[in-house]
Motif scaffolding. Structure first.
Motif, PDB file in Angstrom:
ATOM      1  N   LYS A  66       4.657  -0.459 -19.010  1.00  0.00           N
ATOM      2  CA  LYS A  66       5.576  -0.763 -20.111  1.00  0.00           C
ATOM      3  C   LYS A  66       6.549   0.368 -20.387  1.00  0.00           C
ATOM      4  O   LYS A  66       7.733   0.142 -20.596  1.00  0.00           O
ATOM      5  CB  LYS A  66       4.783  -1.126 -21.366  1.00  0.00           C
ATOM      6  CG  LYS A  66       4.041  -2.448 -21.248  1.00  0.00           C
ATOM      7  CD  LYS A  66       3.313  -2.793 -22.530  1.00  0.00           C
ATOM      8  CE  LYS A  66       2.575  -4.120 -22.376  1.00  0.00           C
ATOM      9  NZ  LYS A  66       1.843  -4.482 -23.609  1.00  0.00           N
ATOM     10  N   TYR A  91      11.717   4.952 -19.006  1.00  0.00           N
ATOM     11  CA  TYR A  91      11.907   3.579 -18.552  1.00  0.00           C
ATOM     12  C   TYR A  91      11.080   2.637 -19.413  1.00  0.00           C
ATOM     13  O   TYR A  91       9.884   2.869 -19.631  1.00  0.00           O
ATOM     14  CB  TYR A  91      11.529   3.436 -17.072  1.00  0.00           C
ATOM     15  CG  TYR A  91      12.602   4.008 -16.184  1.00  0.00           C
ATOM     16  CD1 TYR A  91      13.629   3.208 -15.684  1.00  0.00           C
ATOM     17  CD2 TYR A  91      12.627   5.366 -15.892  1.00  0.00           C
ATOM     18  CE1 TYR A  91      14.640   3.742 -14.897  1.00  0.00           C
ATOM     19  CE2 TYR A  91      13.632   5.906 -15.100  1.00  0.00           C
ATOM     20  CZ  TYR A  91      14.632   5.088 -14.607  1.00  0.00           C
ATOM     21  OH  TYR A  91      15.636   5.620 -13.837  1.00  0.00           O
ATOM     22  N   ASP A 142       9.896  -1.334 -20.221  1.00  0.00           N
ATOM     23  CA  ASP A 142       9.725  -2.678 -19.680  1.00  0.00           C
ATOM     24  C   ASP A 142      10.378  -3.683 -20.624  1.00  0.00           C
ATOM     25  O   ASP A 142      10.136  -3.678 -21.831  1.00  0.00           O
ATOM     26  CB  ASP A 142       8.233  -2.985 -19.523  1.00  0.00           C
ATOM     27  CG  ASP A 142       7.992  -4.276 -18.769  1.00  0.00           C
ATOM     28  OD1 ASP A 142       8.928  -4.761 -18.109  1.00  0.00           O
ATOM     29  OD2 ASP A 142       6.873  -4.806 -18.835  1.00  0.00           O
ATOM     30  N   GLU A 146      12.636  -5.490 -25.603  1.00  0.00           N
ATOM     31  CA  GLU A 146      11.438  -4.670 -25.431  1.00  0.00           C
ATOM     32  C   GLU A 146      10.213  -5.495 -25.835  1.00  0.00           C
ATOM     33  O   GLU A 146      10.267  -6.265 -26.803  1.00  0.00           O
ATOM     34  CB  GLU A 146      11.515  -3.413 -26.302  1.00  0.00           C
ATOM     35  CG  GLU A 146      12.576  -2.427 -25.856  1.00  0.00           C
ATOM     36  CD  GLU A 146      12.608  -1.197 -26.749  1.00  0.00           C
ATOM     37  OE1 GLU A 146      11.568  -0.866 -27.354  1.00  0.00           O
ATOM     38  OE2 GLU A 146      13.682  -0.586 -26.858  1.00  0.00           O
ATOM     39  N   ASN A 182      11.074 -10.198 -15.865  1.00  0.00           N
ATOM     40  CA  ASN A 182      10.842  -8.863 -16.401  1.00  0.00           C
ATOM     41  C   ASN A 182      11.776  -7.883 -15.702  1.00  0.00           C
ATOM     42  O   ASN A 182      12.064  -8.035 -14.515  1.00  0.00           O
ATOM     43  CB  ASN A 182       9.391  -8.434 -16.183  1.00  0.00           C
ATOM     44  CG  ASN A 182       8.479  -8.902 -17.293  1.00  0.00           C
ATOM     45  OD1 ASN A 182       8.613 -10.033 -17.774  1.00  0.00           O
ATOM     46  ND2 ASN A 182       7.559  -8.068 -17.697  1.00  0.00           N
ATOM     47  N   ASP A 183      12.227  -6.899 -16.428  1.00  0.00           N
ATOM     48  CA  ASP A 183      13.109  -5.879 -15.857  1.00  0.00           C
ATOM     49  C   ASP A 183      12.837  -4.573 -16.591  1.00  0.00           C
ATOM     50  O   ASP A 183      11.955  -4.498 -17.432  1.00  0.00           O
ATOM     51  CB  ASP A 183      14.570  -6.300 -16.004  1.00  0.00           C
ATOM     52  CG  ASP A 183      15.465  -5.659 -14.958  1.00  0.00           C
ATOM     53  OD1 ASP A 183      15.015  -4.695 -14.292  1.00  0.00           O
ATOM     54  OD2 ASP A 183      16.618  -6.089 -14.808  1.00  0.00           O
ATOM     55  N   GLU A 184      13.606  -3.535 -16.275  1.00  0.00           N
ATOM     56  CA  GLU A 184      13.447  -2.269 -16.972  1.00  0.00           C
ATOM     57  C   GLU A 184      14.785  -1.563 -17.082  1.00  0.00           C
ATOM     58  O   GLU A 184      15.695  -1.800 -16.279  1.00  0.00           O
ATOM     59  CB  GLU A 184      12.449  -1.362 -16.253  1.00  0.00           C
ATOM     60  CG  GLU A 184      12.878  -0.985 -14.851  1.00  0.00           C
ATOM     61  CD  GLU A 184      11.851  -0.141 -14.111  1.00  0.00           C
ATOM     62  OE1 GLU A 184      10.674  -0.143 -14.502  1.00  0.00           O
ATOM     63  OE2 GLU A 184      12.251   0.530 -13.149  1.00  0.00           O
TER      64      GLU A 184
END
Length: 207
Positions: free
Chosen positions: A3, A130, A132, A176, A198-200
């Motif tokens: 995360k 970073y 998630d 987030e 999902n990305d970051e």
């Protein structure tokens, strides 16, 4: 996917010279051991005529490794890995290339040189946090979009990534995980929502 974690933002090759030896540092953000090994191979091939290409990496699942690549045991790979640990980084590989200049540095000198080059490489590449994120697509009409904008300004933890204004409004929003429930409560009564992926994102940590 983790995360929240820390890695580098933008790789920047870094060079230092110590007693006529040249040390070249390269780092890369990645996610798997396979990617780390490929990066090490790539840099080692780029500097195939160097005296040494020493490296360390650490990725998700607490998987790590390091190599002195011919330097005296414990003088290169472990110090590079020590810098990764010092900054609490993950999903990173670092290769420090050495061109020997004819003057021996000794054990302490080698440890300091490889540590310094790895440290400079990390700092020049910028440390980033970073986060998630979950990406959603939202479709709504213009009046409800104005209401969404007003309500979203009251909370943090989100970022608009795409917007399309046609007959209706379609946009993508990155949220987030800690704010997901709160923000979806705002969105679900104002339009149709579809989960995409999902990305970051990386946010630079100012020193």
């Amino acid at each position: 996917m983790i995360k929240i974690y820390y890695s580098i933002l933008k790789p920047k090759e870094t060079t230092i010279k110590i007693k006529r030896s040249e040390f070249i540092g390269n780092a890369k953000k990645l996610h798997t051991e396979e990617e780390a090994k490929e990066f090490i191979k790539e840099i080692s091939s780029k500097y195939r005529n160097a005296t040494h290409n020493c490296w360390a990496y650490k990725v998700e699942g607490n998987k790590f490794n390091y190599s002195d690549n011919g330097e005296p045991s414990g003088t290169a790979g472990k110090p590079i890995f020590g810098v990764i640990e010092k900054h609490n980084l993950i999903n990173i590989a670092i290769v420090v290339t050495r061109y020997f200049g004819g003057v021996k540095l000794g054990v302490r000198g080698l440890i300091d040189a490889y540590s310094q080059c790895a440290e400079n490489t990390i700092l020049n590449s910028k440390i980033a946090k970073y986060i998630d994120l979950k990406i959603y697509e939202v479709k709504t009409d213009y009046s409800k979009y104005a209401e969404i904008e007003r309500l979203l300004k009251r909370v943090d933890g989100w970022k608009m990534t795409k917007q399309e204004f046609m007959a209706d409004v379609k946009f993508e929003i990155a949220i987030e995980e800690s704010k997901e429930k709160e923000i979806l409560e705002i969105l679900k009564t104002k339009g149709t929502i579809k989960y995409l992926k999902n990305d970051e994102i990386g946010i630079e940590i100012k020193n």
